[in-house]
Design an enzyme around this catalytic site. Structure first.
Site, PDB file in Angstrom:
ATOM      1  CG  ASP A  65     -32.421   7.516 -61.803  1.00  0.00           C
ATOM      2  OD1 ASP A  65     -31.447   7.346 -61.055  1.00  0.00           O
ATOM      3  OD2 ASP A  65     -33.429   6.785 -61.803  1.00  0.00           O
ATOM      4  CD  GLU A 243     -27.483   1.742 -60.013  1.00  0.00           C
ATOM      5  OE1 GLU A 243     -28.135   0.738 -60.327  1.00  0.00           O
ATOM      6  OE2 GLU A 243     -27.819   2.489 -59.056  1.00  0.00           O
ATOM      7  CG  HIS A 308     -28.366   8.002 -62.255  1.00  0.00           C
ATOM      8  ND1 HIS A 308     -28.659   6.698 -62.535  1.00  0.00           N
ATOM      9  CD2 HIS A 308     -28.581   8.689 -63.402  1.00  0.00           C
ATOM     10  CE1 HIS A 308     -29.059   6.593 -63.794  1.00  0.00           C
ATOM     11  NE2 HIS A 308     -29.008   7.801 -64.345  1.00  0.00           N
ATOM     12  NE  ARG A 336     -32.992   8.150 -55.253  1.00  0.00           N
ATOM     13  CZ  ARG A 336     -32.790   7.057 -56.000  1.00  0.00           C
ATOM     14  NH1 ARG A 336     -31.588   6.530 -56.054  1.00  0.00           N
ATOM     15  NH2 ARG A 336     -33.767   6.532 -56.693  1.00  0.00           N
TER      16      ARG A 336
END
Length: 629
Positions: A65, A243, A308, A336
């Site tokens: 993110d 999202e 993201h 990630r």
């Protein structure tokens, strides 16, 4: 001690040496390593000051993110999900984010309703103060809601507090449903809050919503749905997901919302896009969804689950960059790392993100980070050995799609554990490059012996278990074969491969994708030396490479190419603007790499080597230069 497997792109098959004092290339052309340190810019030293700098992904070894903003003070401020606090990074460069100064600017109270699962923070400078929007709960992920912090001054490093009159800083529309990934859209002098949430109170699907804002901490109207998972590529994984909405505007001010679709835990996590075609963002029909993903997995480069993202300008404001997270290897799920790459714009004003490049691929740093103009010279010879092919004692070989050979060696955990490489290279001085992974959170080490004699303790910085990095040690080999053994030192590290780079060399490599390109396509390709290749347009394609030579004379130029067009192809080779040779490319298939060699005359100082389409279609990987006379 068990440790996670490490994964990354396949390593390049070329090796890089250092420049000799009597090299045909001047001191400005000293060589860079074949792989960047995973968290650092490859910075030219004093002898390479005229070449532009390179970096390699990931820029942050562990993270998700990512959000970055370039402030008027010339610094980048970055944040990402840390889980239980808000941390801000501060850096002069984008490529240097991984090594940047950082500070925890907010720790929630232990009994606060927003004390856990603190996800996807974003930092916005609004009305003279910084605001941090983030999702959180009391530990029950079914209670995720959006919250906001307000700076008490103009310093992004804080201090921060809840805006006056709020309940722990919660920002919500009247429905007050489950909500994450909030961001701010500023359009026509009005502000809107955009986020991902549930339609009801059960986790069936995540939709994107928008609502007007009265001020940076207050939503002033009902939420309006602008997107839900409806296309096949949006519905992979259960529950279905839209999202991570992010606002992007082109030069004309046209608004796009780039969002993440499908399950974030899947390899098929991807980016979709909404385009504001109307004048009122609160009208659902004003948002038009692109029917295909705008950025998706690239299995050919071992990139899975890219999503993201955030967008930012280069230091000089001339380039647009996307930061995003991706799975560290196929099937890695939420394991990630954070990557970045430049993107461009289509003629119709829509963004063109291309495809995600593989980790380890050397890329130009953002414009404004480097003053260099020359194409970096890389060593043209490499001796590489995979750890899984070595003698492995009291350790384990583990399959891993991200390791250069598809496997790595871990569990080097005991006093008698070792990995021993039997190397067959000419005697001489070498730089030993070790591709490793360390997720201990602090520096680890291995003891290194050469033919049974101790030669040092090699230290490994911690960058995450599944993010590969290189450590180096200079060694002298005077026997053939030589046995290089790694045994446990402090803490734990996993090994992928080693490379031996001759310190003395006269062969230098130039990557095709690092040139000045016109009407040229760049592709990912695992068998290419830097994970990329180029294809010149059939009519107008050109590629130029400014380089420096210390001596005038004859050089052998060797071009690595592929031709699968079904017919012969040729490029016109230009040296300093003059036609030098015709390079003929045989048609043997796009995956069949070949070389063609020609002698060229170079002058002392700067030269420009160019390739121009003559006829047919061929792809270039790289070329090497070696002084002959």
């Amino acid at each position: 001690m068990k440790k996670k497997a490490l994964k990354s792109m396949a390593a390049a098959v070329f090796i890089l040496p250092l420049v000799l004092s009597d090299s045909p290339f001047p001191s400005e052309s000293s060589l860079l390593g074949s792989h960047a340190s995973a968290h650092e810019t490859i910075s030219p030293d004093h002898s390479n000051k005229h070449a532009f700098e390179l970096f390699a992904n990931p820029v942050i070894g562990d993270g998700a993110d990512p959000w970055v903003v370039k402030h008027s003070d010339g610094f980048y401020y970055y944040t990402q999900t840390t889980g239980n606090n808000i941390t801000i990074w501060k850096s002069k460069t984008l490529s240097g984010l991984g090594a940047a100064e950082k500070k925890v600017v907010w720790n929630p109270a232990q009994d606060a309703p927003n004390r856990a699962h603190m996800w996807a923070p974003e930092l916005h400078f609004l009305d003279g103060k910084w605001y941090i929007y983030y999702a959180a709960s009391d530990g029950d992920m079914g209670k995720q809601r959006m919250y906001v912090l307000q700076s008490e001054g103009a310093d992004p490093f804080g201090p921060y507090s809840h805006p006056e009159g709020t309940d722990y800083g919660q920002i919500a529309d009247p429905s007050n449903k489950w909500a994450i990934d909030g961001t701010v859209l500023e359009y026509n002098n009005r502000r809107y809050f955009v986020w991902s949430g549930w339609e009801g109170d059960v986790n069936v699907s995540q939709h994107l919503y928008i609502a007007p804002m009265k001020n940076p901490w207050t939503i002033s109207g009902e939420r309006i749905e602008i997107s839900r998972p409806e296309l096949e590529w949006e519905k992979i994984g259960t529950p279905t997901v839209n999202e991570g909405p992010q606002v992007l505007k082109n030069k004309q001010g046209k608004v796009f919302i780039v969002y993440s679709a499908s399950g974030s835990w899947t390899d098929d996590y991807t980016l979709g896009m909404l385009t504001l075609e109307g004048t009122d963002p609160l009208v659902p029909e004003a948002w038009v969804k692109s029917q295909e993903p705008v950025f998706k997995k690239n299995p050919y480069a071992n990139v899975y689950g890219p999503g993201h993202c955030s967008f930012v300008k280069s230091p000089d404001g001339k380039e647009d960059w996307i930061l995003y997270h991706a799975a560290k290897f196929m099937g890695a799920g939420w394991n990630r790392s954070v990557r970045m790459q430049k993107f461009s714009w289509n003629k119709d004003g829509t963004p063109h993100f291309g495809v995600p490049v593989g980790a380890d691929t050397l890329l130009k740093v953002p414009s404004g980070e480097s003053d260099g103009k020359l194409t970096p010279a890389l060593p043209g010879q490499v001796y590489k050995y995979e750890a899984e092919d070595a003698i492995v004692h009291n350790a384990k070989i583990v399959s891993n799609t991200g390791a250069s050979g598809g496997k790595k060696v871990g569990y080097i955990d005991f006093d008698d554990s070792f990995v021993e490489f039997d190397v067959q290279v000419p005697a001489g001085d070498f730089t030993l490059k070790v591709r490793y992974s360390n997720g201990m959170g602090e520096t680890a080490s291995h003891f290194v012996t050469l033919n049974g004699n101790a030669i040092g303790e090699l230290s490994y910085e911690s960058f995450g278990w599944d993010s590969w990095k290189n450590a180096e040690l200079d060694i002298t080999l005077d026997a053939q074969p030589s046995k290089i053994r790694f045994s446990k030192g402090t803490l734990f590290t996993e090994l992928d491969s080693i490379e031996l780079v001759p310190i003395e060399t006269k062969v230098f490599r130039y990557e095709a994708e690092h040139g000045q390109l016109k009407e040229v396509k760049v592709f990912s390709h695992q068998a290419a030396s830097n994970g990329q290749k180029i294809e010149l347009d059939k009519r107008n394609g050109q590629a130029k490479y400014p380089i420096l030579a210390a001596k005038s004379g004859t050089y052998e130029l060797k071009v690595r190419y592929a031709n699968g067009s079904g017919q012969a192809a040729a490029h016109q080779l230009l040296v300093n603007g003059n036609s030098a040779k015709t390079l003929d490319y045989e048609n043997n298939g796009w995956d069949h790499w070949q070389t063609v060699s020609v002698p060229v005359k170079l002058k002392k100082g700067e030269n420009i080597i160019g390739f121009k389409t003559k006829y047919g279609l061929a792809q270039l990987d790289c070329f090497t230069l070696e002084f002959k006379e």
